[in-house]
Design a protein around this motif. Structure first.
Motif, PDB file in Angstrom:
ATOM      1  N   ARG A 289       0.873  -1.281   0.101  1.00  0.00           N
ATOM      2  CA  ARG A 289       0.012  -0.016   0.121  1.00  0.00           C
ATOM      3  C   ARG A 289       0.872   1.267  -0.091  1.00  0.00           C
ATOM      4  O   ARG A 289       1.899   1.243   0.578  1.00  0.00           O
ATOM      5  CB  ARG A 289      -1.010   0.120   1.157  1.00  0.00           C
ATOM      6  N   ILE A 290       0.247   2.319  -0.785  1.00  0.00           N
ATOM      7  CA  ILE A 290       1.076   3.592  -0.706  1.00  0.00           C
ATOM      8  C   ILE A 290       0.302   4.337   0.537  1.00  0.00           C
ATOM      9  O   ILE A 290      -1.004   4.353   0.544  1.00  0.00           O
ATOM     10  CB  ILE A 290       0.834   4.255  -1.907  1.00  0.00           C
ATOM     11  N   ILE A 291       0.872   4.943   1.294  1.00  0.00           N
ATOM     12  CA  ILE A 291       0.514   5.697   2.275  1.00  0.00           C
ATOM     13  C   ILE A 291       0.832   7.039   2.566  1.00  0.00           C
ATOM     14  O   ILE A 291       2.162   7.279   2.412  1.00  0.00           O
ATOM     15  CB  ILE A 291       0.652   4.907   3.778  1.00  0.00           C
ATOM     16  N   ARG A 292      -0.027   7.959   2.973  1.00  0.00           N
ATOM     17  CA  ARG A 292       0.400   9.376   3.066  1.00  0.00           C
ATOM     18  C   ARG A 292       1.048   9.458   4.503  1.00  0.00           C
ATOM     19  O   ARG A 292       0.622   9.074   5.384  1.00  0.00           O
ATOM     20  CB  ARG A 292      -0.737  10.365   2.903  1.00  0.00           C
ATOM     21  N   ASP A 293       2.326  10.086   4.427  1.00  0.00           N
ATOM     22  CA  ASP A 293       2.907  10.517   5.654  1.00  0.00           C
ATOM     23  C   ASP A 293       3.610  11.827   5.795  1.00  0.00           C
ATOM     24  O   ASP A 293       4.463  12.199   5.281  1.00  0.00           O
ATOM     25  CB  ASP A 293       4.212   9.577   5.744  1.00  0.00           C
ATOM     26  N   GLY A 294       2.512  12.690   6.309  1.00  0.00           N
ATOM     27  CA  GLY A 294       2.683  14.102   6.373  1.00  0.00           C
ATOM     28  C   GLY A 294       2.799  14.456   4.898  1.00  0.00           C
ATOM     29  O   GLY A 294       2.032  14.351   4.200  1.00  0.00           O
ATOM     30  N   ASP A 295       4.045  15.361   4.426  1.00  0.00           N
ATOM     31  CA  ASP A 295       4.041  15.853   3.103  1.00  0.00           C
ATOM     32  C   ASP A 295       4.612  14.663   2.109  1.00  0.00           C
ATOM     33  O   ASP A 295       4.784  15.010   1.067  1.00  0.00           O
ATOM     34  CB  ASP A 295       4.988  17.061   3.037  1.00  0.00           C
ATOM     35  N   ASP A 296       5.131  13.636   2.969  1.00  0.00           N
ATOM     36  CA  ASP A 296       5.509  12.486   1.856  1.00  0.00           C
ATOM     37  C   ASP A 296       4.538  11.351   1.701  1.00  0.00           C
ATOM     38  O   ASP A 296       3.391  11.246   2.328  1.00  0.00           O
ATOM     39  CB  ASP A 296       6.786  11.992   2.551  1.00  0.00           C
ATOM     40  N   PHE A 297       5.096  10.214   0.931  1.00  0.00           N
ATOM     41  CA  PHE A 297       4.175   9.024   0.633  1.00  0.00           C
ATOM     42  C   PHE A 297       5.303   7.983   0.765  1.00  0.00           C
ATOM     43  O   PHE A 297       6.465   7.820   0.258  1.00  0.00           O
ATOM     44  CB  PHE A 297       3.985   9.096  -1.095  1.00  0.00           C
ATOM     45  N   ILE A 298       4.839   7.114   1.662  1.00  0.00           N
ATOM     46  CA  ILE A 298       5.568   5.793   2.046  1.00  0.00           C
ATOM     47  C   ILE A 298       4.995   4.699   1.521  1.00  0.00           C
ATOM     48  O   ILE A 298       3.767   4.563   1.190  1.00  0.00           O
ATOM     49  CB  ILE A 298       5.891   5.703   3.518  1.00  0.00           C
TER      50      ILE A 298
END
Length: 531
Positions: A289-298
């Protein structure tokens, strides 16, 4: 071939949501676009014709020709691929996982349904062409759901490590599965054909996607079936603008959440829960899965991290690395195909009903949703047995204990039904309730407890008598149980458990044509096919 039908609600195997949809209940109207009746296809054709561009058709045809490059296909299938370049051609689509040797029987029913509906629409709209499409779920990663099939009650299983998209899995080791399968098949002409089909599909193709394409093509080559693998860079490029919106606007999460609330408020369950981002990142051996982490994507369970600029650059350079999940895959399918109708099972349609407003927000036409044909195959001998036991088709669908109790009551020389006694007892206790209320209200609880105790005693007595009659009528009960078990393996619908090979072994190449004749694409009923 003979056929009989039941309504889906009569079978007892389909959800309230699906039965309400088939009845066109007003509560379900907000969750779909057009009901799949023959007269509604004209408007669906016009809507899709206006939205699906010539450029999209060119990309689609080129991608399909590349996907079929190393497979011998029928002239009908080649013609259908080329027709998709014309603005007067549309698809009728179903999708399915890459189950080993097609998995459960309904794999056949799904594809047959796309073919028979395409034929029917051609008769109704002769100036247009309709192409049956099987969408291979090559990007799924649920290996445990697809690594086996059931044959004559036994599980034939492929044991290996999983990881990443299943379509890319090596077919190494399936020769061992074939050796085991051979021992169960025997040496008849039909058995040899099944062995050859398995061998050519899995032992002569390197990955599961290519093997499944070969297998489906061999089974349905005469009918012009077109098989689509969505794990394709050029097709993903067409979808990239929608991926961009999903990453930065979280469209699916917002729209599907609101639509799902509407469904649950009406008592219909949520089929699939939306994520904030409904995308996976896919590279060899990984689909996470692609997850939003603040201003980034992990990328979940990895060290992969992107800034906003980096993920936009990654999408532009490698769109094939972005994989839609179960909720977003329907949108991907409708973006890259000139599709009119999606044919799916009850569970699939349930999550499509969560998607209508998401499609509207993305400005993509929502397809007509058609419940796939459901059927039970029985032999003439099995139908004759049901007649001899005086069991109707509807009764055969009862849970086994209900069916046995029903028939015990019917054939017993004593009446094992205490309904009359229950009514009599309840009437007497009503009078006692009234007396207690007028004399001393504290006795009401005691009267209720006594009523409950005596009714329970009556139930126990009835059940003991039924068990006694079952023992007395053991032979009749066993014949009934054997019949139901034969057509309801594992006490479930045959189509959800049994592999097509079981029937191919008996009926050979005549199986699929017989099913083509027996399954009506728009009947809206469960079909019992007698071969």
């Amino acid at each position: 071939m003979q056929k009989d039908t039941l309504t889906y609600s009569e079978t007892g195997y389909f959800s309230k949501l699906i039965c309400d949809y088939l009845d066109q209940d007003k509560n379900v109207h907000p969750f779909y676009h057009r009901f799949p009746s023959l007269e509604n296809f004209g408007a669906q054709i016009e809507e899709k014709k206006a939205s699906f561009t010539e450029a999209s058709r060119k990309v689609l045809v080129a991608s399909l020709q590349a996907q079929y490059q190393h497979i011998t296909i029928s002239e009908t299938t080649q013609d259908n691929i080329e027709k998709l370049g014309d603005s007067t051609s549309f698809t009728i689509t179903t999708g399915h996982q890459l189950n080993l040797f097609t998995g459960p029987l309904y794999f056949l029913y799904k594809i047959i349904h796309t073919i028979t509906l395409s034929r029917k629409l051609k008769q109704q709209h002769p100036t247009y062409d309709f192409v049956p499409v099987y969408w291979m779920a090559t990007e799924d990663h649920d290996f445990d759901e697809i690594n086996y099939f059931r044959f004559k009650g036994q599980k034939v299983q492929w044991n290996r490590e999983d990881g990443g998209a299943v379509g890319e899995l090596s077919t190494e080791g399936l020769d061992v599965v074939l050796d085991l399968f051979k021992t169960q098949l025997g040496s008849s002409k039909n058995a040899i054909q099944l062995v050859t089909l398995f061998e050519e599909a899995y032992n002569k193709h390197d990955n599961l996607a290519d093997a499944t394409r070969y297998l489906a093509n061999e089974l349905f080559a005469p009918y012009g079936l077109v098989i689509v693998d969505g794990n394709d860079k050029d097709l993903k490029t067409m979808f990239a603008p929608y991926v961009q919106r999903e990453l930065f606007e979280e469209v699916a999460h917002k729209e599907v959440t609101a639509q799902t609330v509407g469904l649950t408020q009406l008592g219909y369950p949520e089929q699939v829960h939306p994520r904030e981002i409904n995308l996976f990142y896919i590279i060899k051996g990984i689909r996470e899965r692609i997850i939003r982490d603040g201003d980034d994507f992990i990328v979940n369970d990895t060290e992969i991290r992107f800034s906003e600029e980096e993920i936009q650059s990654e999408l532009a350079s490698h769109p094939e690395r972005f994989s839609p999940n179960a909720l977003l895959r329907p949108l991907y399918q409708e973006v890259i195909l000139p599709n009119l109708t999606y044919i799916g099972g009850g569970g699939e349609l349930a999550y499509w009903f969560q998607l209508k407003t998401c499609f509207e927000a993305m400005e993509v036409p929502f397809p007509m949703l058609l419940l796939r044909n459901s059927a039970m195959i029985r032999t003439e001998k099995q139908k004759a047995k049901a007649g001899a036991l005086d069991v109707s088709d509807k009764q055969l669908f009862l849970k086994q204990n209900e069916l046995v109790n029903l028939k015990i009551r019917a054939i017993s020389n004593i009446d094992i039904d205490f309904s009359e006694q229950r009514t009599y007892l309840k009437e007497h206790f009503e009078a006692m309730h009234a007396i207690a209320a007028e004399t001393d209200a504290s006795f009401i609880g005691a009267v209720r407890a006594q009523e409950k105790k005596q009714l329970k005693g009556l139930d126990n007595l009835e059940n003991r008598l039924l068990r006694a009659q079952k023992r007395k009528l053991k032979d009749q009960v066993q014949r009934l149980v054997d019949l139901q078990n034969a057509v309801f393996p594992l006490q479930s619908l045959q189509e959800r458990n049994t592999n097509f090979a079981e029937f191919y072994l008996e009926f050979g190449e005549g199986l699929i044509p017989a099913l083509m004749d027996g399954l009506d694409p728009l009947s809206g009923e469960f079909t019992i096919v007698t071969l």
